[in-house]
Design a protein around this motif. Structure first.
Motif, PDB file in Angstrom:
ATOM      1  N   TYR A 120       5.773   4.363   0.209  1.00 54.45           N
ATOM      2  CA  TYR A 120       5.282   3.107   0.312  1.00 54.45           C
ATOM      3  C   TYR A 120       5.051   2.872   1.989  1.00 54.45           C
ATOM      4  O   TYR A 120       5.561   3.381   2.864  1.00 54.45           O
ATOM      5  CB  TYR A 120       6.623   2.344   0.051  1.00 54.45           C
ATOM      6  CG  TYR A 120       6.970   2.294  -1.259  1.00 54.45           C
ATOM      7  CD1 TYR A 120       6.027   1.412  -2.268  1.00 54.45           C
ATOM      8  CD2 TYR A 120       7.930   3.050  -1.942  1.00 54.45           C
ATOM      9  CE1 TYR A 120       6.453   1.269  -3.597  1.00 54.45           C
ATOM     10  CE2 TYR A 120       8.230   2.821  -3.432  1.00 54.45           C
ATOM     11  CZ  TYR A 120       7.406   2.214  -4.151  1.00 54.45           C
ATOM     12  OH  TYR A 120       7.777   2.047  -5.429  1.00 54.45           O
ATOM     13  N   GLU A 126      -1.905  10.797  -2.615  1.00 55.68           N
ATOM     14  CA  GLU A 126      -2.340  10.147  -3.710  1.00 55.68           C
ATOM     15  C   GLU A 126      -1.420   9.057  -4.364  1.00 55.68           C
ATOM     16  O   GLU A 126      -1.915   7.995  -4.911  1.00 55.68           O
ATOM     17  CB  GLU A 126      -2.600  11.193  -4.889  1.00 55.68           C
ATOM     18  CG  GLU A 126      -3.993  11.962  -4.395  1.00 55.68           C
ATOM     19  CD  GLU A 126      -4.157  13.159  -5.304  1.00 55.68           C
ATOM     20  OE1 GLU A 126      -5.411  13.705  -5.557  1.00 55.68           O
ATOM     21  OE2 GLU A 126      -3.245  13.443  -6.099  1.00 55.68           O
ATOM     22  N   GLY A 127      -0.169   9.182  -3.995  1.00 53.90           N
ATOM     23  CA  GLY A 127       0.820   8.402  -4.563  1.00 53.90           C
ATOM     24  C   GLY A 127       1.063   7.155  -3.656  1.00 53.90           C
ATOM     25  O   GLY A 127       2.112   6.431  -4.081  1.00 53.90           O
ATOM     26  N   SER A 128       0.741   7.225  -2.646  1.00 50.48           N
ATOM     27  CA  SER A 128       1.094   6.154  -1.498  1.00 50.48           C
ATOM     28  C   SER A 128       0.888   4.646  -2.176  1.00 50.48           C
ATOM     29  O   SER A 128      -0.364   4.578  -2.784  1.00 50.48           O
ATOM     30  CB  SER A 128       0.328   6.461  -0.330  1.00 50.48           C
ATOM     31  OG  SER A 128       0.883   7.683   0.362  1.00 50.48           O
ATOM     32  N   LYS A 129       1.614   3.893  -1.629  1.00 46.69           N
ATOM     33  CA  LYS A 129       1.405   2.405  -2.131  1.00 46.69           C
ATOM     34  C   LYS A 129       1.263   1.350  -0.900  1.00 46.69           C
ATOM     35  O   LYS A 129       2.184   1.743   0.046  1.00 46.69           O
ATOM     36  CB  LYS A 129       2.401   1.784  -2.916  1.00 46.69           C
ATOM     37  CG  LYS A 129       2.469   2.510  -4.097  1.00 46.69           C
ATOM     38  CD  LYS A 129       1.626   2.254  -5.140  1.00 46.69           C
ATOM     39  CE  LYS A 129       1.531   2.820  -6.586  1.00 46.69           C
ATOM     40  NZ  LYS A 129       0.837   2.805  -7.530  1.00 46.69           N
ATOM     41  N   GLN A 167       0.565  -4.661  -4.301  1.00 44.67           N
ATOM     42  CA  GLN A 167       0.657  -3.386  -3.929  1.00 44.67           C
ATOM     43  C   GLN A 167      -0.768  -2.775  -4.283  1.00 44.67           C
ATOM     44  O   GLN A 167      -1.223  -2.783  -5.453  1.00 44.67           O
ATOM     45  CB  GLN A 167       1.609  -2.406  -4.785  1.00 44.67           C
ATOM     46  CG  GLN A 167       3.239  -2.839  -4.134  1.00 44.67           C
ATOM     47  CD  GLN A 167       4.167  -1.871  -4.707  1.00 44.67           C
ATOM     48  OE1 GLN A 167       3.841  -1.026  -5.486  1.00 44.67           O
ATOM     49  NE2 GLN A 167       5.273  -1.904  -4.389  1.00 44.67           N
ATOM     50  N   PHE A 168      -1.404  -2.105  -3.357  1.00 46.37           N
ATOM     51  CA  PHE A 168      -2.573  -1.351  -3.597  1.00 46.37           C
ATOM     52  C   PHE A 168      -2.465   0.084  -3.602  1.00 46.37           C
ATOM     53  O   PHE A 168      -1.591   0.529  -2.838  1.00 46.37           O
ATOM     54  CB  PHE A 168      -3.574  -1.730  -2.401  1.00 46.37           C
ATOM     55  CG  PHE A 168      -4.136  -3.126  -2.507  1.00 46.37           C
ATOM     56  CD1 PHE A 168      -5.099  -3.699  -3.153  1.00 46.37           C
ATOM     57  CD2 PHE A 168      -3.257  -4.358  -1.628  1.00 46.37           C
ATOM     58  CE1 PHE A 168      -5.609  -4.928  -2.982  1.00 46.37           C
ATOM     59  CE2 PHE A 168      -3.682  -5.492  -1.829  1.00 46.37           C
ATOM     60  CZ  PHE A 168      -4.663  -5.846  -2.399  1.00 46.37           C
ATOM     61  N   THR A 169      -3.085   0.770  -4.579  1.00 51.76           N
ATOM     62  CA  THR A 169      -2.935   2.261  -4.533  1.00 51.76           C
ATOM     63  C   THR A 169      -3.824   2.818  -3.322  1.00 51.76           C
ATOM     64  O   THR A 169      -4.527   2.158  -2.588  1.00 51.76           O
ATOM     65  CB  THR A 169      -3.703   2.748  -5.800  1.00 51.76           C
ATOM     66  OG1 THR A 169      -5.250   2.617  -5.950  1.00 51.76           O
ATOM     67  CG2 THR A 169      -2.954   2.118  -7.316  1.00 51.76           C
ATOM     68  N   ALA A 170      -3.327   4.268  -3.295  1.00 53.16           N
ATOM     69  CA  ALA A 170      -4.169   5.040  -2.177  1.00 53.16           C
ATOM     70  C   ALA A 170      -5.831   4.964  -2.434  1.00 53.16           C
ATOM     71  O   ALA A 170      -6.433   4.944  -1.573  1.00 53.16           O
ATOM     72  CB  ALA A 170      -3.704   6.448  -2.141  1.00 53.16           C
ATOM     73  N   GLN A 171      -6.166   5.114  -3.668  1.00 55.03           N
ATOM     74  CA  GLN A 171      -7.488   4.886  -3.904  1.00 55.03           C
ATOM     75  C   GLN A 171      -8.328   3.606  -3.371  1.00 55.03           C
ATOM     76  O   GLN A 171      -9.416   3.488  -2.992  1.00 55.03           O
ATOM     77  CB  GLN A 171      -7.871   5.402  -5.230  1.00 55.03           C
ATOM     78  CG  GLN A 171      -7.429   6.908  -5.571  1.00 55.03           C
ATOM     79  CD  GLN A 171      -6.037   6.987  -5.689  1.00 55.03           C
ATOM     80  OE1 GLN A 171      -5.215   6.156  -5.871  1.00 55.03           O
ATOM     81  NE2 GLN A 171      -5.528   8.336  -5.375  1.00 55.03           N
ATOM     82  N   GLU A 172      -7.415   2.624  -3.666  1.00 52.13           N
ATOM     83  CA  GLU A 172      -7.966   1.179  -3.371  1.00 52.13           C
ATOM     84  C   GLU A 172      -7.929   1.156  -1.972  1.00 52.13           C
ATOM     85  O   GLU A 172      -8.789   0.498  -0.993  1.00 52.13           O
ATOM     86  CB  GLU A 172      -6.961   0.430  -4.038  1.00 52.13           C
ATOM     87  CG  GLU A 172      -7.239   0.058  -5.452  1.00 52.13           C
ATOM     88  CD  GLU A 172      -6.131  -0.838  -6.210  1.00 52.13           C
ATOM     89  OE1 GLU A 172      -6.921  -1.701  -6.948  1.00 52.13           O
ATOM     90  OE2 GLU A 172      -4.976  -1.102  -5.768  1.00 52.13           O
TER      91      GLU A 172
END
Length: 266
Positions: free
Chosen positions: A113, A132-135, A173-178
């Motif tokens: 996070y 990749e799992g970061s928010k 919350q936005f994903t790492a890719q976003e």
């Protein structure tokens, strides 16, 4: 590796030419209290004065969060009055300023996070590399919090006005890719590759000519200022210092000799 310096919830250590600053409050997802902001500023100043340190990596402990914002449990003691709240806000502003104006490259190494003040801290660093799992989120609109011009400007400078509005309007919350699609992060990596990748990146930067790297950081930050506030004299002086340095001679010599240059910053 030098023994880490510690104070309450902050850790500082050096590995070669790379300094590490760790927010160490994993039980609260590295939520930040007043003493942590003040310690961070102090440790960063020590890295600034250390000529052996050329790059600083900023991260959070515990594997679940980079920084999750302010430590709300401390609000009763740290923000119970206008005077106390003013002191807290001034400390946060000083810390953000210390990171943003730090004369050497900084990399935010993000796992998990990155929320509220964590996004602000990451934006104050030069680059952001995450798993990749970061928010990512700025939930101000869920708490009726106001954000100052300086903080919003840093976000707009990185992601642009439309994405900045989306981040704040939705408070989601936005994903790492976003986040990468918005330009909020530079790189997204599998969890197991983050530390080695960032360490290698930092060492690569540290091996380059520090006068060039530091001058680019300063000039890029000046470009983002209003024209009337830019220090063009210092920007030009830093460029000229590159050409007048022994490193400039070493760089050309190493290129001709087909070897890796040994830069000293002089």
């Amino acid at each position: 590796m030098n023994a880490p310096l510690t104070t309450d919830k902050m850790l500082s250590r050096k590995e070669g030419q790379v300094g590490y600053l760790t927010f160490n409050n994993p039980d609260k997802l590295n939520a930040v209290s007043l003493d942590m902001w003040e310690a961070a500023e102090s440790y960063l100043d020590a890295f600034k004065r250390d000529d052996n340190i050329r790059v600083v990596i900023v991260t959070g402990a515990g594997g679940k969060a980079f920084v999750s914002g302010a430590d709300i449990s401390k609000f009763g003691s740290e923000r119970s009055s206008k005077e106390a709240s003013d002191r807290y806000n001034e400390a946060v502003d000083r810390a953000y300023g210390a990171f943003y104006d730090f004369p050497k490259p900084t990399i935010a190494m993000i796992r998990g996070y990155c929320v509220g003040g964590g996004v602000g801290l990451a934006l104050a660093c030069d680059m952001r590399i995450c798993t990749e799992g970061s928010k990512f989120a700025v939930p101000a609109a869920k708490l009726s919090l106001g954000y100052r011009y300086s903080g919003l400007k840093k976000l707009v400078d990185v992601v642009g006005p439309s994405f900045a509005k989306e981040i704040f309007y939705t408070a989601r919350q936005f994903t790492a890719q976003e986040a990468q699609g918005m330009g909020l992060v530079n790189r997204v990596l599998p969890d197991g590759e983050l530390e080695s990748y960032v360490q290698n990146y930092a060492e690569t930067i540290a091996g380059n000519a520090p006068l060039t790297v530091d001058s680019v950081k300063f000039i890029v930050n000046e470009i983002l200022k209003d024209p009337a506030d830019r220090d063009m004299a210092k920007a030009e002086a830093m460029v000229q210092a590159c050409f007048a340095s022994g490193d400039y001679i070493e760089g050309r010599k190493a290129f001709m000799e087909k070897r890796k240059p040994k830069f000293t910053g002089k």
